[in-house]
Design a protein around this motif. Structure first.
Motif, PDB file in Angstrom:
ATOM      1  N   MET A  17      43.378   0.304  -3.864  1.00 12.92           N
ATOM      2  CA  MET A  17      43.520  -0.939  -4.640  1.00 12.92           C
ATOM      3  C   MET A  17      44.425  -1.383  -5.165  1.00 12.92           C
ATOM      4  N   SER A  18      46.108  -2.723  -5.099  1.00  9.81           N
ATOM      5  CA  SER A  18      46.803  -2.616  -4.825  1.00  9.81           C
ATOM      6  C   SER A  18      47.687  -2.867  -6.216  1.00  9.81           C
ATOM      7  N   GLY A  19      46.187  -3.374  -7.353  1.00 17.14           N
ATOM      8  CA  GLY A  19      46.705  -4.464  -8.237  1.00 17.14           C
ATOM      9  C   GLY A  19      46.877  -5.273  -8.181  1.00 17.14           C
ATOM     10  N   ARG A  20      47.055  -5.912  -6.877  1.00 10.48           N
ATOM     11  CA  ARG A  20      47.766  -7.911  -7.173  1.00 10.48           C
ATOM     12  C   ARG A  20      46.511  -8.275  -6.301  1.00 10.48           C
ATOM     13  N   LEU A  21      45.783  -9.454  -6.800  1.00  9.25           N
ATOM     14  CA  LEU A  21      44.743  -9.661  -6.707  1.00  9.25           C
ATOM     15  C   LEU A  21      45.135 -10.333  -5.173  1.00  9.25           C
ATOM     16  N   GLU A  22      44.496 -10.975  -4.273  1.00  2.75           N
ATOM     17  CA  GLU A  22      44.508 -11.814  -2.812  1.00  2.75           C
ATOM     18  C   GLU A  22      43.619 -12.890  -3.122  1.00  2.75           C
ATOM     19  N   PRO A  23      43.879 -13.984  -3.277  1.00  2.00           N
ATOM     20  CA  PRO A  23      43.155 -15.139  -2.870  1.00  2.00           C
ATOM     21  C   PRO A  23      41.668 -14.939  -1.820  1.00  2.00           C
ATOM     22  N   ILE A  24      40.512 -14.915  -2.439  1.00  7.08           N
ATOM     23  CA  ILE A  24      39.377 -15.111  -0.565  1.00  7.08           C
ATOM     24  C   ILE A  24      38.124 -15.477  -1.867  1.00  7.08           C
ATOM     25  N   GLU A  25      37.661 -16.925  -0.673  1.00 10.77           N
ATOM     26  CA  GLU A  25      36.482 -17.436  -1.112  1.00 10.77           C
ATOM     27  C   GLU A  25      35.075 -16.862  -1.184  1.00 10.77           C
ATOM     28  N   PRO A  26      34.351 -16.327  -2.207  1.00 16.67           N
ATOM     29  CA  PRO A  26      33.351 -16.156  -2.142  1.00 16.67           C
ATOM     30  C   PRO A  26      32.034 -15.479  -1.136  1.00 16.67           C
ATOM     31  N   ARG A  27      32.723 -17.036  -0.068  1.00 15.65           N
ATOM     32  CA  ARG A  27      31.545 -16.545   0.994  1.00 15.65           C
ATOM     33  C   ARG A  27      32.209 -15.564   2.319  1.00 15.65           C
ATOM     34  N   ASN A  28      33.408 -15.700   2.169  1.00 17.63           N
ATOM     35  CA  ASN A  28      34.251 -14.710   2.973  1.00 17.63           C
ATOM     36  C   ASN A  28      34.511 -13.230   2.348  1.00 17.63           C
ATOM     37  N   ALA A  29      34.180 -13.370   1.156  1.00 11.65           N
ATOM     38  CA  ALA A  29      34.474 -11.703   0.781  1.00 11.65           C
ATOM     39  C   ALA A  29      33.081 -11.372   1.322  1.00 11.65           C
ATOM     40  N   VAL A  30      31.432 -11.746   1.101  1.00 14.16           N
ATOM     41  CA  VAL A  30      30.281 -11.664   1.483  1.00 14.16           C
ATOM     42  C   VAL A  30      30.002 -11.135   2.889  1.00 14.16           C
ATOM     43  N   GLU A  31      30.604 -11.916   4.015  1.00 11.65           N
ATOM     44  CA  GLU A  31      30.613 -11.459   5.154  1.00 11.65           C
ATOM     45  C   GLU A  31      31.432 -11.021   5.474  1.00 11.65           C
ATOM     46  N   TRP A  85      25.268 -19.244  -5.126  1.00 13.06           N
ATOM     47  CA  TRP A  85      25.555 -20.092  -6.760  1.00 13.06           C
ATOM     48  C   TRP A  85      26.745 -20.597  -7.221  1.00 13.06           C
ATOM     49  N   CYS A  86      27.926 -19.477  -6.599  1.00  6.39           N
ATOM     50  CA  CYS A  86      29.147 -19.470  -6.913  1.00  6.39           C
ATOM     51  C   CYS A  86      30.254 -20.720  -6.161  1.00  6.39           C
ATOM     52  N   ASP A  87      29.400 -21.182  -5.310  1.00  6.41           N
ATOM     53  CA  ASP A  87      29.891 -22.644  -4.298  1.00  6.41           C
ATOM     54  C   ASP A  87      28.785 -23.738  -5.245  1.00  6.41           C
ATOM     55  N   ARG A  88      28.344 -23.281  -6.294  1.00  3.35           N
ATOM     56  CA  ARG A  88      26.902 -24.659  -7.486  1.00  3.35           C
ATOM     57  C   ARG A  88      28.130 -25.142  -8.634  1.00  3.35           C
ATOM     58  N   GLU A  89      28.945 -23.308  -8.767  1.00  2.64           N
ATOM     59  CA  GLU A  89      29.502 -23.224 -10.210  1.00  2.64           C
ATOM     60  C   GLU A  89      30.861 -23.496  -9.976  1.00  2.64           C
ATOM     61  N   GLY A  90      31.116 -23.879  -9.028  1.00  3.43           N
ATOM     62  CA  GLY A  90      32.938 -23.939  -8.471  1.00  3.43           C
ATOM     63  C   GLY A  90      33.461 -23.139  -8.448  1.00  3.43           C
ATOM     64  N   ILE A  91      32.741 -22.103  -8.058  1.00  2.00           N
ATOM     65  CA  ILE A  91      34.286 -21.175  -8.272  1.00  2.00           C
ATOM     66  C   ILE A  91      34.754 -20.508  -6.265  1.00  2.00           C
ATOM     67  N   GLU A  92      36.022 -21.286  -6.029  1.00  2.00           N
ATOM     68  CA  GLU A  92      36.078 -21.274  -5.311  1.00  2.00           C
ATOM     69  C   GLU A  92      37.401 -20.041  -4.575  1.00  2.00           C
ATOM     70  N   ASN A  93      37.915 -19.053  -5.265  1.00  2.00           N
ATOM     71  CA  ASN A  93      38.139 -18.401  -5.278  1.00  2.00           C
ATOM     72  C   ASN A  93      37.810 -17.055  -6.222  1.00  2.00           C
ATOM     73  N   LEU A  94      37.524 -15.815  -5.362  1.00  2.00           N
ATOM     74  CA  LEU A  94      36.220 -14.907  -6.425  1.00  2.00           C
ATOM     75  C   LEU A  94      37.914 -13.711  -7.278  1.00  2.00           C
ATOM     76  N   ASN A  95      38.807 -14.298  -7.029  1.00  2.00           N
ATOM     77  CA  ASN A  95      39.976 -14.222  -8.298  1.00  2.00           C
ATOM     78  C   ASN A  95      39.609 -13.958  -9.459  1.00  2.00           C
ATOM     79  N   ASN A  96      38.815 -15.125 -10.006  1.00  2.00           N
ATOM     80  CA  ASN A  96      38.903 -16.645 -11.097  1.00  2.00           C
ATOM     81  C   ASN A  96      37.768 -16.117 -11.398  1.00  2.00           C
ATOM     82  N   LEU A  97      36.303 -14.417 -10.910  1.00  2.00           N
ATOM     83  CA  LEU A  97      35.514 -13.851 -11.815  1.00  2.00           C
ATOM     84  C   LEU A  97      35.854 -13.296 -13.154  1.00  2.00           C
TER      85      LEU A  97
END
Length: 343
Positions: free
Chosen positions: A1-15, A43-55
């Motif tokens: 882990m580099s310490g810098r977050l990289e944007p990714i959609e929840p569904r892409n991370a699941v895949e 659930w992330c879609d319904r909650e408007g979480i488009e980027n897992l960085n924001n979890l």
């Protein structure tokens, strides 16, 4: 882990996670995890979480509430054990997300498992395969070949009773043929529960044999017991008592031991659970019997026939089905799908 977050959609991370897991687990396990994580992505879609960085921890808390109320989308009262199983999968997924810089480090520790009635926990608890895999990964990294590593791996991979593990000798391991011989030896204080009927030869993987060989060569106390036998697992005084081996299995599960971390808000040094008398109270540990139950459940989830699992673990099919098979109806259906197709 580099310490810098990289944007990714929840569904892409699941895949990405499922793509990594597919060659590592049985088909039934893969589809169970896919189902659970797809619901998390929905659930992330319904909650408007488009980027897992924001979890955040607060959002994860809201997800726990969501599971407790609406997980089955029609059944408003799923059992705590069911919710705990689903959350365990999400927690392991978030560990993966930490590794790929998708969520802040430590986010997986913010997944709060529900409180379960002690009686329900005693009756239903088992070690989940994802948690066992994580423990083994950490032990391999930090304590390769230690007694904790060797004993935990053998307990998980054989689903053997603690008394069976205690009764093993160095000579019972055939490293050339990857076999472990289990024998009933009551005259020298190592009986089997089912006596001669419990005697068997257990096939081992190369990895398990390598861990045991490392343990024997570099970590085992080179002592004999009072009968002149060479126990596989030892203390400086000879063959350990069952309580000693139970303590070793509890220690192997402690996050502060295998990962130098505590997900329960305790300091590593002053942790109340990191003592011989309190390890069993750590929320991250289960009883040795629950490791056996989890191992049996993992074998069944991998599609191994009940007769073969029963022979390996020394139990009848009736006992296995009634007391050890912790799979949900959906998980059982996924295993049957491998044999019958649509179900």
């Amino acid at each position: 882990m580099s310490g810098r977050l990289e944007p990714i959609e929840p569904r892409n991370a699941v895949e990405m996670y499922l793509e990594k897991r597919e060659p590592e687990v049985a088909e039934s396990t893969y589809y169970s995890q896919k189902t659970r994580l797809t619901k998390f992505a929905n659930w992330c879609d319904r909650e408007g979480i488009e980027n897992l960085n924001n979890l955040t921890g607060r959002l994860l808390h809201q997800y726990v509430i969501h599971l407790q109320r609406y997980f089955t989308e029609g059944d408003a009262d799923p059992s705590p054990m069911t919710v705990q199983t689903r959350l365990s999968t999400v927690r392991v997924f978030l560990r993966f997300c930490e590794d790929i810089d998708a969520v802040p480090e430590g986010m997986s520790d913010k997944v709060s498992l529900p409180d379960i009635d002690p009686e329900d926990r005693r009756r239903n608890a088992y070690l989940h395969s994802d948690d066992a895999d994580h423990i083994l990964k950490q032990l391999r990294k930090r304590y390769y070949g230690s007694r904790e590593h060797a004993l935990f791996r053998l307990a998980w991979r054989t689903a053997a009773r603690i008394g069976t593990l205690r009764g093993l000798d160095v000579g019972d391991l055939d490293g050339d043929e990857n076999r472990l011989t289990v024998q009933h030896r009551p005259e020298t204080d190592t009986p089997l529960k089912n006596k001669q009927r419990g005697e068997r030869v257990i096939a081992l993987t190369d990895d398990t044999v390598d861990v045991l060989t490392e343990y024997i060569e570099y970590h085992r106390q080179p002592v004999t017991d009072e009968y002149g036998r060479e126990p596989l697992f030892t203390t400086e005084n000879g063959r350990p008592a069952k309580t000693t081996l139970r303590g070793t299995l509890y220690r192997a599960q402690l996050p502060c031991f295998h990962s130098n971390d505590c997900p329960h808000g305790q300091g590593i040094v002053e942790c109340d659970y990191n003592t011989d008398k309190q390890r069993h109270n750590c929320p991250s540990t289960v009883k040795p019997h629950s490791i056996r139950r989890g191992g049996v459940t993992k074998f069944l989830s991998d599609g191994i026939p009940e007769t073969a699992v029963g022979d390996r673990a020394d139990m009848t099919q009736d006992v296995l089905s009634e007391h050890y098979d912790a799979r949900s109806p959906t998980e059982k259906a996924e295993v049957r799908r491998q044999h019958f197709g649509d179900e």
